[in-house]
Design a protein around this motif. Structure first.
Motif, mmCIF file in Angstrom:
data_model
loop_
_atom_site.group_PDB
_atom_site.id
_atom_site.type_symbol
_atom_site.label_atom_id
_atom_site.label_comp_id
_atom_site.label_asym_id
_atom_site.label_seq_id
_atom_site.Cartn_x
_atom_site.Cartn_y
_atom_site.Cartn_z
ATOM 1 N N LEU E 4 -4.553 6.820 4.297
ATOM 2 C CA LEU E 4 -4.453 5.423 4.713
ATOM 3 C C LEU E 4 -5.758 5.049 5.410
ATOM 4 O O LEU E 4 -6.164 5.693 6.378
ATOM 5 C CB LEU E 4 -3.262 5.282 5.663
ATOM 6 C CG LEU E 4 -3.032 3.910 6.308
ATOM 7 C CD1 LEU E 4 -2.846 2.833 5.274
ATOM 8 C CD2 LEU E 4 -1.834 3.969 7.247
ATOM 9 N N VAL E 35 -9.714 -0.261 16.349
ATOM 10 C CA VAL E 35 -8.543 -1.111 16.505
ATOM 11 C C VAL E 35 -8.992 -2.508 16.910
ATOM 12 O O VAL E 35 -9.681 -2.670 17.916
ATOM 13 C CB VAL E 35 -7.579 -0.542 17.568
ATOM 14 C CG1 VAL E 35 -6.358 -1.439 17.713
ATOM 15 C CG2 VAL E 35 -7.161 0.875 17.209
ATOM 16 N N SER E 36 -8.624 -3.484 16.107
ATOM 17 C CA SER E 36 -8.940 -4.879 16.428
ATOM 18 C C SER E 36 -7.638 -5.634 16.638
ATOM 19 O O SER E 36 -6.696 -5.473 15.859
ATOM 20 C CB SER E 36 -9.703 -5.541 15.289
ATOM 21 O OG SER E 36 -10.846 -4.814 14.947
ATOM 22 N N LEU E 37 -7.636 -6.457 17.619
ATOM 23 C CA LEU E 37 -6.417 -7.187 17.973
ATOM 24 C C LEU E 37 -6.742 -8.668 18.097
ATOM 25 O O LEU E 37 -7.732 -9.039 18.748
ATOM 26 C CB LEU E 37 -5.904 -6.613 19.298
ATOM 27 C CG LEU E 37 -4.697 -7.235 19.984
ATOM 28 C CD1 LEU E 37 -4.059 -6.183 20.878
ATOM 29 C CD2 LEU E 37 -5.081 -8.431 20.807
ATOM 30 N N ASN E 38 -5.967 -9.477 17.447
ATOM 31 C CA ASN E 38 -6.067 -10.944 17.627
ATOM 32 C C ASN E 38 -4.749 -11.450 18.173
ATOM 33 O O ASN E 38 -3.691 -11.131 17.620
ATOM 34 C CB ASN E 38 -6.316 -11.642 16.279
ATOM 35 C CG ASN E 38 -7.755 -11.694 15.935
ATOM 36 O OD1 ASN E 38 -8.452 -10.699 16.152
ATOM 37 N ND2 ASN E 38 -8.216 -12.815 15.409
ATOM 38 N N LEU E 60 0.408 6.753 10.377
ATOM 39 C CA LEU E 60 1.206 5.620 10.836
ATOM 40 C C LEU E 60 2.260 6.011 11.862
ATOM 41 O O LEU E 60 2.542 5.260 12.801
ATOM 42 C CB LEU E 60 1.842 4.925 9.631
ATOM 43 C CG LEU E 60 2.709 3.701 9.941
ATOM 44 C CD1 LEU E 60 1.928 2.662 10.711
ATOM 45 C CD2 LEU E 60 3.254 3.088 8.664
ATOM 46 N N SER E 76 6.070 -6.777 11.144
ATOM 47 C CA SER E 76 5.907 -6.512 9.711
ATOM 48 C C SER E 76 4.585 -5.789 9.490
ATOM 49 O O SER E 76 3.671 -5.880 10.304
ATOM 50 C CB SER E 76 5.907 -7.818 8.907
ATOM 51 O OG SER E 76 4.892 -8.669 9.365
ATOM 52 N N VAL E 77 4.570 -5.023 8.431
ATOM 53 C CA VAL E 77 3.324 -4.416 7.955
ATOM 54 C C VAL E 77 2.736 -5.407 6.963
ATOM 55 O O VAL E 77 3.315 -5.632 5.903
ATOM 56 C CB VAL E 77 3.602 -3.058 7.275
ATOM 57 C CG1 VAL E 77 2.324 -2.487 6.692
ATOM 58 C CG2 VAL E 77 4.233 -2.079 8.249
ATOM 59 N N ASP E 78 1.617 -6.026 7.306
ATOM 60 C CA ASP E 78 1.107 -7.110 6.466
ATOM 61 C C ASP E 78 0.131 -6.640 5.407
ATOM 62 O O ASP E 78 0.069 -7.194 4.312
ATOM 63 C CB ASP E 78 0.438 -8.181 7.333
ATOM 64 C CG ASP E 78 1.462 -9.003 8.086
ATOM 65 O OD1 ASP E 78 2.670 -8.859 7.793
ATOM 66 O OD2 ASP E 78 1.073 -9.783 8.959
ATOM 67 N N GLN E 79 -0.681 -5.673 5.735
ATOM 68 C CA GLN E 79 -1.619 -5.161 4.744
ATOM 69 C C GLN E 79 -1.751 -3.653 4.908
ATOM 70 O O GLN E 79 -1.703 -3.129 6.023
ATOM 71 C CB GLN E 79 -2.998 -5.800 4.907
ATOM 72 C CG GLN E 79 -3.004 -7.293 4.623
ATOM 73 C CD GLN E 79 -4.389 -7.900 4.791
ATOM 74 O OE1 GLN E 79 -5.405 -7.263 4.529
ATOM 75 N NE2 GLN E 79 -4.420 -9.120 5.254
ATOM 76 N N VAL E 80 -1.957 -3.013 3.771
ATOM 77 C CA VAL E 80 -2.103 -1.569 3.729
ATOM 78 C C VAL E 80 -3.175 -1.269 2.694
ATOM 79 O O VAL E 80 -3.207 -1.901 1.649
ATOM 80 C CB VAL E 80 -0.767 -0.915 3.296
ATOM 81 C CG1 VAL E 80 -0.976 0.499 2.829
ATOM 82 C CG2 VAL E 80 0.247 -0.949 4.425
ATOM 83 N N GLU E 81 -4.089 -0.362 3.019
ATOM 84 C CA GLU E 81 -5.037 0.079 2.001
ATOM 85 C C GLU E 81 -5.107 1.591 2.017
ATOM 86 O O GLU E 81 -5.423 2.195 3.036
ATOM 87 C CB GLU E 81 -6.423 -0.522 2.269
ATOM 88 C CG GLU E 81 -7.383 -0.237 1.133
ATOM 89 C CD GLU E 81 -8.713 -0.950 1.314
ATOM 90 O OE1 GLU E 81 -8.744 -2.033 1.946
ATOM 91 O OE2 GLU E 81 -9.722 -0.400 0.847
ATOM 92 N N VAL E 82 -4.815 2.186 0.878
ATOM 93 C CA VAL E 82 -4.845 3.645 0.771
ATOM 94 C C VAL E 82 -5.838 4.032 -0.313
ATOM 95 O O VAL E 82 -6.137 3.253 -1.221
ATOM 96 C CB VAL E 82 -3.452 4.235 0.440
ATOM 97 C CG1 VAL E 82 -2.429 3.834 1.481
ATOM 98 C CG2 VAL E 82 -3.015 3.849 -0.950
#
Lengths: 89, 89, 89, 89, 89, 89, 89
Positions: E4, E35-38, E60, E76-82
């Motif tokens: 991931l 880690v970026s947080l908005n 995860l 929710s898990v909005d985006q995932v890139e593996v």
């Protein structure tokens, strides 16, 4: 040393001096100043400008004095970018 | 030395000379001028243009004279970019 | 080691100190801080700013103290970016 | 020497010759012409095109003649970019 | 090996721990986590965050546990890139 | 030699062959064709596609034939890019 | 040889397996697959996903089988990119 690298001003100026003379006057205040001017609005007597100045070490005081000396006024300082760097660089 | 690097003008011109002749006339005023013209509006007798001129050291006076000589007029100076650089560069 | 690399704050400040003084005060808190300020709104007594601070290792505590000392308040922390890196780099 | 580097034309053409034949005909007018065509509108008998031509030294006359010879007409010259360069380059 | 590389979560969290502490806690879970947080919304008791985590090989499970331990919940898990990569790289 | 480098077609096709088979069939018509397909609309029996083909020297004839052979039709040629290049390159 | 390089699918899936497990399952089908998933909509029982798969040579069959095996269904194939390349590269 903390230096000012970028400045965006909202400026109200009379039509004279014109945009080019206005920019040149400001640019010669620093040895590497890059001055960009966009005219946002214009009416009979005045222009509203967005003025951006970039340089390695901008000195705001003389800029404000020159703007006033040319009959214009700084409406607001919209953006400022400063950087803290080691002195010998 | 403070030099003008970029200039955007809002110009009203008659259909003749056409856009290409108009640009060529302006480009030959400086040894490295790049002149871009966008036609924003057109009516029966005139065209409203956005005209951008880039160069190492643009001289506005002859540009304004050439524009006038071709029957066109500068509506407004919309953008100006000047740079202060060491003289020997 | 986990370090803070970027911080975006929504800040309410009085007109004094002005935007430049405000940024310089914050920038000198870290040896490589880059501080960018955008004025989002302005009324008679206050300015609402978006303040972005970048650096290799930002320390939030002294920033908050300096903001408070200048009579301003952090409305919200809008963005945070942290990075975990090997200690010797 | 001032040369034309880029040209955007608004062209009205009949369906024949088709878009590809039309572009090829224009491209062969200069040794390095790159011709891009976007179909903006289409009705029963005609197509409205945005036509962009790029090259080191574009010659507008033969382009206009070829367009006319293929039964199409130049609605307007929308963009022009010219450059003044030293002759030996 | 499939790993991931990037994860975007929609998270609801109480005001404490604050955004910075929250990010640091998550970043220390992996040796290279960024880690970026908005902050998207804020009300009296909670903040809605968009949280992005990048790394060479994100795990995860511990992230979800840490989020829960801090009193927050993954909306929710909005985006995932593996990415599937050769094991020795 | 003038060659076609890029082509964008608006195509109506039945559901079979499916998008992938459709693209592969077209890609094998040229030794370096890159075929991208976007499905813009879909109804019970047909799909409206935007089809882009890139290559060093695209031959439109066989592409149109293959499209017809697969029961689809070219709605319009939306974009064309041709280049005139020296023959030996 | 014509190979599939990029694929964008609109997929409807139940909440289990979750987004990460779903992507990992698909990524392990090819030695270099990069799988990105965006959740577009979510309701009580299902998620609508945009799923993008990139790789040097994607094989659609096993992807569709794995999607079905996980109880999800391909709503539509939205984008496809194929490339014809020399076999030995």
């Amino acid at each position: 040393m903390v230096t000012l690298k970028r400045l965006v001003l909202d400026v109200l100026k009379p039509h004279q001096p014109d945009a080019l003379a206005f920019c040149k006057e400001l640019a010669q205040l620093g040895p590497d100043y890059r001055v960009s001017l966009n005219v946002d609005e214009m009416d009979e007597n005045t222009q509203t400008l967005q003025l951006e100045i970039r340089g390695e070490s901008i000195d705001l005081g003389p800029i404000e004095e020159a703007i006033a000396r040319m009959g214009a006024s700084v409406h607001s300082v919209d953006q400022v970018e400063v950087l803290n760097q080691p002195d010998e660089e």
